[in-house]
Design an enzyme around this catalytic site. Sequence first.
Site, short mmCIF file in Angstrom:
data_model
loop_
_atom_site.label_atom_id
_atom_site.label_comp_id
_atom_site.label_asym_id
_atom_site.label_seq_id
_atom_site.Cartn_x
_atom_site.Cartn_y
_atom_site.Cartn_z
N CYS A 108 0.79 -1.24 0.00
CA CYS A 108 0.00 0.00 0.00
C CYS A 108 0.83 1.29 0.00
CB CYS A 108 -0.99 -0.02 1.15
SG CYS A 108 -2.07 -1.46 1.05
N HIS A 242 -3.59 6.93 2.94
CA HIS A 242 -3.96 5.70 2.22
C HIS A 242 -5.39 5.30 2.62
CE1 HIS A 242 -4.28 1.70 0.84
NE2 HIS A 242 -3.97 1.13 1.99
N ASN A 272 -10.31 -0.13 -0.66
CA ASN A 272 -8.85 -0.05 -0.56
C ASN A 272 -8.23 -0.57 -1.86
OD1 ASN A 272 -6.14 -0.53 -0.03
ND2 ASN A 272 -6.48 -1.52 1.94
N1 COA Z 1 -19.59 -9.08 7.32
C1 COA Z 1 -20.14 -9.52 8.45
N2 COA Z 1 -19.42 -9.98 9.49
C2 COA Z 1 -18.09 -9.97 9.36
C3 COA Z 1 -17.45 -9.53 8.21
C4 COA Z 1 -18.26 -9.05 7.15
N3 COA Z 1 -17.73 -8.59 5.99
N4 COA Z 1 -16.10 -9.63 8.38
C5 COA Z 1 -15.92 -10.14 9.60
N5 COA Z 1 -17.11 -10.36 10.21
C6 COA Z 1 -17.37 -10.89 11.53
C7 COA Z 1 -16.28 -11.81 12.00
O1 COA Z 1 -16.52 -13.13 11.50
C8 COA Z 1 -16.43 -11.74 13.50
O2 COA Z 1 -17.55 -12.56 13.87
P1 COA Z 1 -17.49 -13.40 15.24
O3 COA Z 1 -17.39 -12.37 16.31
O4 COA Z 1 -18.76 -14.15 15.19
O5 COA Z 1 -16.26 -14.24 15.13
C9 COA Z 1 -16.88 -10.28 13.72
O6 COA Z 1 -17.37 -9.81 12.46
C10 COA Z 1 -15.75 -9.40 14.19
O7 COA Z 1 -14.63 -9.62 13.33
P2 COA Z 1 -13.30 -8.80 13.48
O8 COA Z 1 -12.36 -9.24 12.42
O9 COA Z 1 -12.85 -8.84 14.90
O10 COA Z 1 -13.86 -7.34 13.13
P3 COA Z 1 -13.16 -5.95 13.28
O11 COA Z 1 -14.01 -5.08 14.12
O12 COA Z 1 -11.71 -6.07 13.62
O13 COA Z 1 -13.25 -5.37 11.79
C11 COA Z 1 -11.90 -5.08 9.86
C12 COA Z 1 -12.61 -6.07 10.75
C13 COA Z 1 -11.18 -5.86 8.77
C14 COA Z 1 -12.91 -4.12 9.24
C15 COA Z 1 -10.88 -4.26 10.69
O14 COA Z 1 -10.11 -5.12 11.51
C16 COA Z 1 -9.96 -3.47 9.83
O15 COA Z 1 -10.38 -2.58 9.14
N6 COA Z 1 -8.64 -3.74 9.89
C17 COA Z 1 -7.68 -3.08 9.04
C18 COA Z 1 -7.72 -3.73 7.71
C19 COA Z 1 -7.02 -2.93 6.67
O16 COA Z 1 -7.40 -1.82 6.41
N7 COA Z 1 -6.03 -3.52 6.05
C20 COA Z 1 -5.32 -2.96 4.99
C21 COA Z 1 -4.26 -2.09 5.52
S1 COA Z 1 -3.25 -1.60 4.20
#
Ligand code: COA
Length: 315
Positions: A108, A242, A272
């Site tokens: 990224c 970003h 993204n």
């Molecule tokens: N739709 C519905 N539920 C979803 C889902 C989706 N698209 N993606 C994950 N879940 C669920 C998971 O299965 C989990 O369920 P559970 O509690 O029953 O196990 C729950 O939502 C929480 O998941 P989690 O991964 O802990 O969510 P989060 O609050 O951390 O959000 C992201 C996930 C990916 C949005 C967040 O972690 C994030 O934005 N991280 C940075 C990612 C990023 O930008 N990366 C690139 C950087 S260059």
Amino acid sequence: MKLIGTGSALPRKVVTNDDLSQFLDTSDDWIYPRTGIKTRHIISDERLEDLAADAVMKALEDAALSPADIDLLICSNVVNEYLTPGLGCIISAKTGITCPSMDINCACPGFIYAMDIAENYFLAGRVKNVVIVCAEEPTRMASWADRSTCVLFGDGAGAAVFTRGDNFKGTILRAQPDPTKIWQYRPLARTPFDTREVSEVPLQMMGREVFRFAVTAAVQDIHTMLRKNGIEMKDVDYFMIHQANLRIVEGIRERIGAPSYKFPSNIRDHGNSSSASCPILLDECNRAGLFKPGDRLMFSAFGAGLQSAVALLEW
Ligand code: COA
């Protein structure tokens, strides 16, 4: 060096959160509040190299230069369908650019890494005009059965043209090497001598840890850049962050204490797009007439590696 032109190109197909919920256990109610994403552009009947060539031609037109004026093309790309030649060579062939090109894979923050390389070529007096193109198709890396990754990404290309000058104030690149937080494994052809057990692994991401890394790294990088240039937070007119997640941008904004209007964003419509995200945002802001001469733009990006980077330029 000096920025003199920008361009971008996006796939035609726009996919909404509701479209995703037709085949994934997900919803707009989950995706939008956690990411700020409503829609993303996804490659369907196009090719990435055509989008990239389109972005380059628009940037050249904006810079009032022709392909023959370019001395170096730097292409930032994580993955594309050609293992060889480099995507930069393919883009050159499509645009009529005949200078040497190089590909970098810095995920990224690739746009800022590419600007760092370009600046060093200018400082060495080896180039007059450089084009940077960031072309990414991350939607073809994630597993479309993994709702925690595939909903985050969109495809596209962004380009920028630089010439000799001094409106670019430098970069800071930083690595905290850890290949376990964002990674993907793609085995090559198997030889008769290969005794290893290897299989393909789609894009893996430790979402929460990446989130924390992104906010912390960006805040530190921005403060370091301010100190290096002897300026204060209030002296920056726009923070070009970003576009990974609106909550990451918001987390950075809160910690550095800058007002929302200084954070242009297009993640709602694009998701993204990895290294293409910053130059696409730059091009959209440029074409919208957002910047005025003398405005200070601070770029900040972070991602797989883990690596992060900042750049400062005056419009
Ligand atoms: N739709 C519905 N539920 C979803 C889902 C989706 N698209 N993606 C994950 N879940 C669920 C998971 O299965 C989990 O369920 P559970 O509690 O029953 O196990 C729950 O939502 C929480 O998941 P989690 O991964 O802990 O969510 P989060 O609050 O951390 O959000 C992201 C996930 C990916 C949005 C967040 O972690 C994030 O934005 N991280 C940075 C990612 C990023 O930008 N990366 C690139 C950087 S260059």
